[in-house]
Design a protein around this motif. Structure first.
Motif, PDB file in Angstrom:
ATOM      1  N   PHE A 184      92.692   3.685 -76.358  1.00 10.39           N
ATOM      2  CA  PHE A 184      92.339   3.175 -75.038  1.00 10.39           C
ATOM      3  C   PHE A 184      93.506   2.385 -74.464  1.00 10.39           C
ATOM      4  O   PHE A 184      94.066   1.501 -75.122  1.00 10.39           O
ATOM      5  CB  PHE A 184      91.094   2.295 -75.165  1.00 10.39           C
ATOM      6  CG  PHE A 184      90.559   1.747 -73.876  1.00 10.39           C
ATOM      7  CD1 PHE A 184      90.494   2.503 -72.721  1.00 10.39           C
ATOM      8  CD2 PHE A 184      90.069   0.451 -73.838  1.00 10.39           C
ATOM      9  CE1 PHE A 184      89.978   1.992 -71.540  1.00 10.39           C
ATOM     10  CE2 PHE A 184      89.549  -0.082 -72.671  1.00 10.39           C
ATOM     11  CZ  PHE A 184      89.504   0.688 -71.524  1.00 10.39           C
ATOM     12  N   TYR A 185      93.879   2.716 -73.229  1.00  8.47           N
ATOM     13  CA  TYR A 185      94.940   2.040 -72.494  1.00  8.47           C
ATOM     14  C   TYR A 185      94.337   1.455 -71.219  1.00  8.47           C
ATOM     15  O   TYR A 185      93.461   2.061 -70.611  1.00  8.47           O
ATOM     16  CB  TYR A 185      96.039   3.032 -72.098  1.00  8.47           C
ATOM     17  CG  TYR A 185      96.808   3.610 -73.257  1.00  8.47           C
ATOM     18  CD1 TYR A 185      98.056   3.106 -73.606  1.00  8.47           C
ATOM     19  CD2 TYR A 185      96.293   4.668 -73.996  1.00  8.47           C
ATOM     20  CE1 TYR A 185      98.775   3.647 -74.661  1.00  8.47           C
ATOM     21  CE2 TYR A 185      97.005   5.214 -75.062  1.00  8.47           C
ATOM     22  CZ  TYR A 185      98.241   4.698 -75.385  1.00  8.47           C
ATOM     23  OH  TYR A 185      98.952   5.234 -76.434  1.00  8.47           O
ATOM     24  N   GLU A 227     100.059  -9.207 -75.689  1.00  8.60           N
ATOM     25  CA  GLU A 227      99.874  -8.667 -77.032  1.00  8.60           C
ATOM     26  C   GLU A 227     100.043  -7.145 -77.036  1.00  8.60           C
ATOM     27  O   GLU A 227     100.561  -6.563 -77.981  1.00  8.60           O
ATOM     28  CB  GLU A 227      98.489  -9.040 -77.561  1.00  8.60           C
ATOM     29  CG  GLU A 227      98.182  -8.503 -78.937  1.00  8.60           C
ATOM     30  CD  GLU A 227      96.780  -8.850 -79.411  1.00  8.60           C
ATOM     31  OE1 GLU A 227      96.377  -8.293 -80.436  1.00  8.60           O
ATOM     32  OE2 GLU A 227      96.090  -9.661 -78.765  1.00  8.60           O
ATOM     33  N   ALA A 228      99.627  -6.493 -75.981  1.00  7.65           N
ATOM     34  CA  ALA A 228      99.725  -5.035 -75.884  1.00  7.65           C
ATOM     35  C   ALA A 228     101.153  -4.565 -75.661  1.00  7.65           C
ATOM     36  O   ALA A 228     101.467  -3.403 -75.917  1.00  7.65           O
ATOM     37  CB  ALA A 228      98.830  -4.529 -74.760  1.00  7.65           C
ATOM     38  N   ARG A 241      92.001  -4.428 -82.722  1.00  9.04           N
ATOM     39  CA  ARG A 241      91.144  -5.562 -83.094  1.00  9.04           C
ATOM     40  C   ARG A 241      90.103  -5.883 -82.017  1.00  9.04           C
ATOM     41  O   ARG A 241      89.046  -6.424 -82.314  1.00  9.04           O
ATOM     42  CB  ARG A 241      91.972  -6.800 -83.411  1.00  9.04           C
ATOM     43  CG  ARG A 241      92.648  -7.404 -82.201  1.00  9.04           C
ATOM     44  CD  ARG A 241      93.309  -8.745 -82.469  1.00  9.04           C
ATOM     45  NE  ARG A 241      93.774  -9.309 -81.221  1.00  9.04           N
ATOM     46  CZ  ARG A 241      93.001  -9.932 -80.336  1.00  9.04           C
ATOM     47  NH1 ARG A 241      91.725 -10.090 -80.570  1.00  9.04           N
ATOM     48  NH2 ARG A 241      93.507 -10.408 -79.206  1.00  9.04           N
ATOM     49  N   LEU A 242      90.387  -5.523 -80.764  1.00  8.83           N
ATOM     50  CA  LEU A 242      89.458  -5.839 -79.679  1.00  8.83           C
ATOM     51  C   LEU A 242      88.156  -5.050 -79.759  1.00  8.83           C
ATOM     52  O   LEU A 242      87.152  -5.465 -79.186  1.00  8.83           O
ATOM     53  CB  LEU A 242      90.116  -5.614 -78.315  1.00  8.83           C
ATOM     54  CG  LEU A 242      91.230  -6.588 -77.952  1.00  8.83           C
ATOM     55  CD1 LEU A 242      91.722  -6.313 -76.546  1.00  8.83           C
ATOM     56  CD2 LEU A 242      90.787  -8.017 -78.089  1.00  8.83           C
ATOM     57  N   ALA A 249      85.960  -7.193 -73.058  1.00 11.13           N
ATOM     58  CA  ALA A 249      85.450  -7.276 -71.678  1.00 11.13           C
ATOM     59  C   ALA A 249      86.418  -8.046 -70.783  1.00 11.13           C
ATOM     60  O   ALA A 249      86.627  -7.669 -69.624  1.00 11.13           O
ATOM     61  CB  ALA A 249      84.072  -7.924 -71.661  1.00 11.13           C
ATOM     62  N   VAL A 250      87.035  -9.100 -71.299  1.00 12.44           N
ATOM     63  CA  VAL A 250      88.015  -9.867 -70.520  1.00 12.44           C
ATOM     64  C   VAL A 250      89.208  -8.972 -70.168  1.00 12.44           C
ATOM     65  O   VAL A 250      89.664  -8.959 -69.024  1.00 12.44           O
ATOM     66  CB  VAL A 250      88.472 -11.128 -71.297  1.00 12.44           C
ATOM     67  CG1 VAL A 250      89.681 -11.782 -70.632  1.00 12.44           C
ATOM     68  CG2 VAL A 250      87.326 -12.122 -71.418  1.00 12.44           C
ATOM     69  N   TRP A 251      89.701  -8.225 -71.132  1.00 16.19           N
ATOM     70  CA  TRP A 251      90.822  -7.314 -70.887  1.00 16.19           C
ATOM     71  C   TRP A 251      90.421  -6.257 -69.860  1.00 16.19           C
ATOM     72  O   TRP A 251      91.185  -5.955 -68.941  1.00 16.19           O
ATOM     73  CB  TRP A 251      91.252  -6.632 -72.182  1.00 16.19           C
ATOM     74  CG  TRP A 251      92.139  -7.453 -73.057  1.00 16.19           C
ATOM     75  CD1 TRP A 251      91.896  -8.728 -73.512  1.00 16.19           C
ATOM     76  CD2 TRP A 251      93.393  -7.070 -73.590  1.00 16.19           C
ATOM     77  NE1 TRP A 251      92.933  -9.143 -74.298  1.00 16.19           N
ATOM     78  CE2 TRP A 251      93.861  -8.146 -74.375  1.00 16.19           C
ATOM     79  CE3 TRP A 251      94.153  -5.920 -73.497  1.00 16.19           C
ATOM     80  CZ2 TRP A 251      95.076  -8.098 -75.048  1.00 16.19           C
ATOM     81  CZ3 TRP A 251      95.366  -5.870 -74.181  1.00 16.19           C
ATOM     82  CH2 TRP A 251      95.818  -6.955 -74.945  1.00 16.19           C
TER      83      TRP A 251
END
Length: 134
Positions: free
Chosen positions: A47-48, A61-62, A87-88, A96-98
């Motif tokens: 997932f991006y 982090e990404a 890890r997310l 959800a924040v991302w």
């Protein structure tokens, strides 16, 4: 490769708090949409999310992984989609924040593309359906 059915369903469940999540095949990948706005992509069940100047700090982090890209005329073209850390998927609140930040970025990018004087978008209904509507 596109998202597997199991991964697509997992993402729909995880991202459901954002709104109506839909997915569509695009260029050999899967576009991830919330209420019609594309904010993510999936390739090989990875997932991006959409990144731009205002949300780049959230996604630092990404940045350790290469962005989604494609080859064109022998060159690699980086897209504005960065890989979500694995890890997310064990941290649904942080995921959800991302996703919310990526969706906000997608709305800003769409607004910039549309510009202040852009005409309204046409309906995607088929011509036959448009002719039969009142």
């Amino acid at each position: 490769m596109v998202a597997s059915p199991a991964f697509a369903e997992f993402l729909r469940e995880q991202l459901a708090p954002l709104g109506r999540i839909t997915m569509r095949r695009m260029f050999g990948k899967t576009g991830v949409f919330c209420d019609g706005v594309m904010f993510g992509m999936v390739t090989d069940n990875t997932f991006y999310v959409r990144v731009e100047d205002q949300n780049r700090e959230i996604f630092k982090e990404a940045a350790a992984s290469p962005p989604l890209n494609y080859a064109k005329r022998g060159a690699t073209i980086d897209l504005a989609f960065w890989r979500v850390p694995e890890r997310l998927f064990d941290e649904p609140d942080e995921l959800a924040v991302w996703a919310q930040a990526a969706l906000a970025a997608a709305h800003r990018v769409a607004a910039k593309r549309a510009g202040p004087s852009a005409p309204a978008r046409k309906s995607r209904a088929s011509p036959a359906k448009r002719r039969n509507s009142p």
